[in-house]
Each structure stands twice: as structure tokens, then as C-alpha cells.
Design a protein around this motif. Structure first.
Motif, PDB file in Angstrom:
ATOM      1  N   ILE A  53      -8.949  31.013 -36.964  1.00 24.46           N
ATOM      2  CA  ILE A  53      -8.233  32.032 -36.179  1.00 24.46           C
ATOM      3  C   ILE A  53      -7.530  33.054 -37.078  1.00 24.46           C
ATOM      4  CG2 ILE A  53      -7.953  30.701 -34.057  1.00 24.46           C
ATOM      5  CD1 ILE A  53      -5.170  29.988 -35.001  1.00 24.46           C
ATOM      6  N   ASP A  54      -7.949  33.082 -38.331  1.00 20.54           N
ATOM      7  CA  ASP A  54      -7.492  34.117 -39.281  1.00 20.54           C
ATOM      8  C   ASP A  54      -5.981  34.167 -39.491  1.00 20.54           C
ATOM      9  OD1 ASP A  54     -10.106  34.967 -39.803  1.00 20.54           O
ATOM     10  OD2 ASP A  54     -10.088  36.316 -38.077  1.00 20.54           O
ATOM     11  N   CYS A  55      -5.387  33.019 -39.806  1.00 26.46           N
ATOM     12  CA  CYS A  55      -3.966  33.019 -40.145  1.00 26.46           C
ATOM     13  C   CYS A  55      -3.780  33.783 -41.458  1.00 26.46           C
ATOM     14  CB  CYS A  55      -3.454  31.589 -40.315  1.00 26.46           C
ATOM     15  SG  CYS A  55      -3.357  30.680 -38.779  1.00 26.46           S
ATOM     16  N   ASP A  56      -2.704  34.558 -41.549  1.00 24.00           N
ATOM     17  CA  ASP A  56      -2.419  35.305 -42.780  1.00 24.00           C
ATOM     18  C   ASP A  56      -1.949  34.369 -43.887  1.00 24.00           C
ATOM     19  OD1 ASP A  56      -2.883  37.952 -41.654  1.00 24.00           O
ATOM     20  OD2 ASP A  56      -1.059  37.585 -40.490  1.00 24.00           O
TER      21      ASP A  56
ATOM     22  N   GLU B 160       1.280  24.004 -45.475  1.00 25.13           N
ATOM     23  CA  GLU B 160       0.759  22.664 -45.260  1.00 25.13           C
ATOM     24  C   GLU B 160       1.619  21.642 -45.991  1.00 25.13           C
ATOM     25  OE1 GLU B 160      -2.946  22.055 -47.913  1.00 25.13           O
ATOM     26  OE2 GLU B 160      -3.049  24.166 -47.280  1.00 25.13           O
ATOM     27  N   GLU B 161       1.771  20.477 -45.370  1.00 32.31           N
ATOM     28  CA  GLU B 161       2.517  19.409 -46.035  1.00 32.31           C
ATOM     29  C   GLU B 161       2.120  18.043 -45.531  1.00 32.31           C
ATOM     30  OE1 GLU B 161       6.682  20.322 -45.774  1.00 32.31           O
ATOM     31  OE2 GLU B 161       6.544  20.909 -43.694  1.00 32.31           O
ATOM     32  N   LYS B 162       2.345  17.056 -46.409  1.00 32.52           N
ATOM     33  CA  LYS B 162       2.063  15.658 -46.097  1.00 32.52           C
ATOM     34  C   LYS B 162       3.407  14.941 -46.116  1.00 32.52           C
ATOM     35  CE  LYS B 162      -2.653  15.628 -47.803  1.00 32.52           C
ATOM     36  NZ  LYS B 162      -3.679  14.844 -48.499  1.00 32.52           N
ATOM     37  N   ILE B 163       3.994  14.867 -44.936  1.00 31.53           N
ATOM     38  CA  ILE B 163       5.349  14.327 -44.802  1.00 31.53           C
ATOM     39  C   ILE B 163       5.567  13.933 -43.346  1.00 31.53           C
ATOM     40  CG2 ILE B 163       6.371  16.587 -44.344  1.00 31.53           C
ATOM     41  CD1 ILE B 163       8.767  15.734 -46.090  1.00 31.53           C
TER      42      ILE B 163
ATOM     43  N   ARG C   5      -9.218  18.995 -41.026  1.00 31.92           N
ATOM     44  CA  ARG C   5      -9.506  19.398 -39.645  1.00 31.92           C
ATOM     45  C   ARG C   5      -8.545  20.495 -39.195  1.00 31.92           C
ATOM     46  NH1 ARG C   5      -7.191  18.396 -35.035  1.00 31.92           N
ATOM     47  NH2 ARG C   5      -5.845  16.830 -35.935  1.00 31.92           N
ATOM     48  N   GLN C   6      -7.263  20.306 -39.481  1.00 28.10           N
ATOM     49  CA  GLN C   6      -6.271  21.310 -39.087  1.00 28.10           C
ATOM     50  C   GLN C   6      -6.480  22.627 -39.817  1.00 28.10           C
ATOM     51  OE1 GLN C   6      -2.077  19.926 -38.828  1.00 28.10           O
ATOM     52  NE2 GLN C   6      -2.929  17.912 -39.323  1.00 28.10           N
ATOM     53  N   LEU C   7      -6.742  22.541 -41.133  1.00 23.97           N
ATOM     54  CA  LEU C   7      -6.933  23.758 -41.925  1.00 23.97           C
ATOM     55  C   LEU C   7      -8.150  24.542 -41.438  1.00 23.97           C
ATOM     56  CD1 LEU C   7      -6.085  22.399 -45.487  1.00 23.97           C
ATOM     57  CD2 LEU C   7      -4.654  23.817 -44.011  1.00 23.97           C
ATOM     58  N   LYS C   8      -9.216  23.824 -41.107  1.00 25.58           N
ATOM     59  CA  LYS C   8     -10.437  24.478 -40.599  1.00 25.58           C
ATOM     60  C   LYS C   8     -10.114  25.275 -39.329  1.00 25.58           C
ATOM     61  CE  LYS C   8     -15.201  23.393 -39.192  1.00 25.58           C
ATOM     62  NZ  LYS C   8     -15.267  23.961 -37.874  1.00 25.58           N
ATOM     63  N   GLN C   9      -9.389  24.650 -38.393  1.00 29.03           N
ATOM     64  CA  GLN C   9      -9.043  25.328 -37.141  1.00 29.03           C
ATOM     65  C   GLN C   9      -8.145  26.539 -37.386  1.00 29.03           C
ATOM     66  OE1 GLN C   9      -7.712  21.571 -35.120  1.00 29.03           O
ATOM     67  NE2 GLN C   9      -8.759  22.496 -33.388  1.00 29.03           N
TER      68      GLN C   9
ATOM     69  N   GLY D 274       0.085  29.794 -40.090  1.00 24.00           N
ATOM     70  CA  GLY D 274      -0.430  28.515 -39.637  1.00 24.00           C
ATOM     71  C   GLY D 274       0.431  27.416 -40.226  1.00 24.00           C
ATOM     72  N   TYR D 275       0.623  26.342 -39.478  1.00 26.25           N
ATOM     73  CA  TYR D 275       1.376  25.201 -40.002  1.00 26.25           C
ATOM     74  C   TYR D 275       0.555  23.943 -39.772  1.00 26.25           C
ATOM     75  CZ  TYR D 275       4.946  21.692 -40.826  1.00 26.25           C
ATOM     76  OH  TYR D 275       5.634  20.613 -41.309  1.00 26.25           O
ATOM     77  N   ALA D 276       0.246  23.233 -40.868  1.00 29.24           N
ATOM     78  CA  ALA D 276      -0.537  21.998 -40.799  1.00 29.24           C
ATOM     79  C   ALA D 276       0.263  20.877 -41.441  1.00 29.24           C
ATOM     80  CB  ALA D 276      -1.867  22.181 -41.527  1.00 29.24           C
ATOM     81  N   ARG D 277       0.271  19.714 -40.779  1.00 30.06           N
ATOM     82  CA  ARG D 277       1.028  18.573 -41.313  1.00 30.06           C
ATOM     83  C   ARG D 277       0.338  17.273 -40.972  1.00 30.06           C
ATOM     84  NH1 ARG D 277       3.960  14.618 -39.587  1.00 30.06           N
ATOM     85  NH2 ARG D 277       3.775  15.321 -37.438  1.00 30.06           N
TER      86      ARG D 277
END
Length: 194
Positions: free
Chosen positions: A25-28, A32-35, A17-21, A4-7
Motif C-alpha cells: 500500500i506504498d507506505c512512505d 518495525e519492532e520485535k517487542i 507478512r506484515q511488511l509485505k502488506q 506503516g507500523y509492524a510488530r
């Protein structure tokens, strides 16, 4: 593996919100980053790309999380395909590169172009609005975050004058960024206030 990739673009925004989604879906593994997404030079994105193996899949909540420009998106897709991996977007349901589907590739090209057009039109309207506001004398520019009455900055300056703390400590105590404090101190020194 499913990655999963969240930014988000700034430290003030949150990834919840992104992490919850992505967790649903069971990402292995989730990167994540704030950039800013203006370029692909993002540490976690690059780490994820280097970890990709054939058969892996990258999931994003929406395409704008992985790329903000059409050009960068296509370069990323080429890198992902070269590694034998795939990209899938939750919001953009039409995008699922895990299947050899020419329609998905076609729609990606069209939608990426539409997204780029929307960004360009927004920038153009913004420039036009600023020009009109300047003509009418109503444009004041961006409001300064650390204005003269900003309590945190004023406290930071007091601590600096006291000379008992480092800039890093002052930044942590007052929640004023180090770069902003350095700028303010530099302005004060030039104006011979400090």
C-alpha cells in the motif's frame, strides 16, 4: 506521510507478512519492532508518534499489532488524533479514522471491548485448565528451554569453563541468551558445581 507500523512479540517471530502488506500500500516509512505489545513503551512506536504531523496516516495490518489492551488503544488513538493524524487497519476494514465518521469510532469501541473480552476469557480458561491439571497431578509447568541435555547450553558452559571467551562471545557462538547463561552459571555456583 503514510506510516506503516509492524510488530511481533518475540525475536523468533518474523515480520515478513506484515511488511509485505504494508509495502503493497506504498507506505512512505515503516516502523518495525520485535517487542511485546503489552504496553505502549515501545521505542519504534514512540518514534513514530513523535514524527506524526497533521494529515499523516498510520497503517497497521491489524489492531493487535499496535495495541494489546483496550485502554492503551484508546490512549494511542487520543495521541494520534491530537496530532491531527489518523489510524487505519488493513484487516479491520471498518477502522479508518482518516474520515470523520462516528460509526468508525463506535465500532472501534465495540471491537476493542470484544477483543479485550476474548483475551480475558482465554486467560480465565487457561487458569482453570491449570488448576484442574494440578488437581490431577498432570501439570508440570512450562517446559524449560535450556534443559540438562540442551547442546547449546552445555557448549556454552564448556566455553565458559575454558575461560577464553567473554559471556557476549559465548552467547554469539552458542546462540544461548546472555541472561539464560548467567542464570545457569549462578545456579551452578549456588550448587557448588562450578
Amino acid at each position: 506521510m503514510i506510516y506503516g507500523y509492524a510488530r511481533v512479540s518475540t525475536k523468533e517471530q518474523n515480520l515478513d507478512r506484515q511488511l509485505k502488506q504494508l509495502l503493497e500500500i506504498d507506505c512512505d516509512k515503516i516502523y518495525e519492532e520485535k517487542i511485546s505489545g503489552a504496553t505502549t513503551e515501545r521505542p519504534e512506536l514512540q518514534n513514530m508518534l513523535s514524527d506524526l504531523q497533521p494529515g499523516d496516516k498510520i497503517i497497521v495490518t491489524d489492531l493487535t499489532r499496535i495495541s494489546r489492551s483496550t485502554r492503551d488503544l484508546f490512549l494511542l488513538l487520543d495521541t494520534i488524533k491530537e496530532k491531527g493524524a489518523a489510524l487505519k487497519s488493513i484487516k479491520d476494514t471498518w477502522l479508518d479514522m482518516s474520515e470523520d465518521n462516528p460509526y468508525s469510532a463506535f465500532l472501534l469501541t465495540v471491537m476493542a471491548g470484544v477483543n479485550q473480552l476474548e483475551r480475558d476469557i482465554t486467560k480465565m480458561r487457561q487458569k482453570e485448565g491449570i488448576a484442574i491439571a494440578k488437581e490431577k497431578g498432570r501439570y508440570v509447568g512450562r517446559v524449560k528451554k535450556y534443559h540438562e541435555k540442551h547442546a547449546g547450553m552445555n557448549h556454552a558452559i564448556e566455553l565458559y569453563k575454558a575461560g577464553k571467551h567473554t559471556i557476549k562471545e559465548i552467547s554469539e557462538i552458542t546462540n544461548v541468551s546472555k541472561s539464560a547463561l548467567y542464570r545457569k552459571l549462578s545456579e551452578m555456583k549456588k550448587a557448588k558445581i562450578l
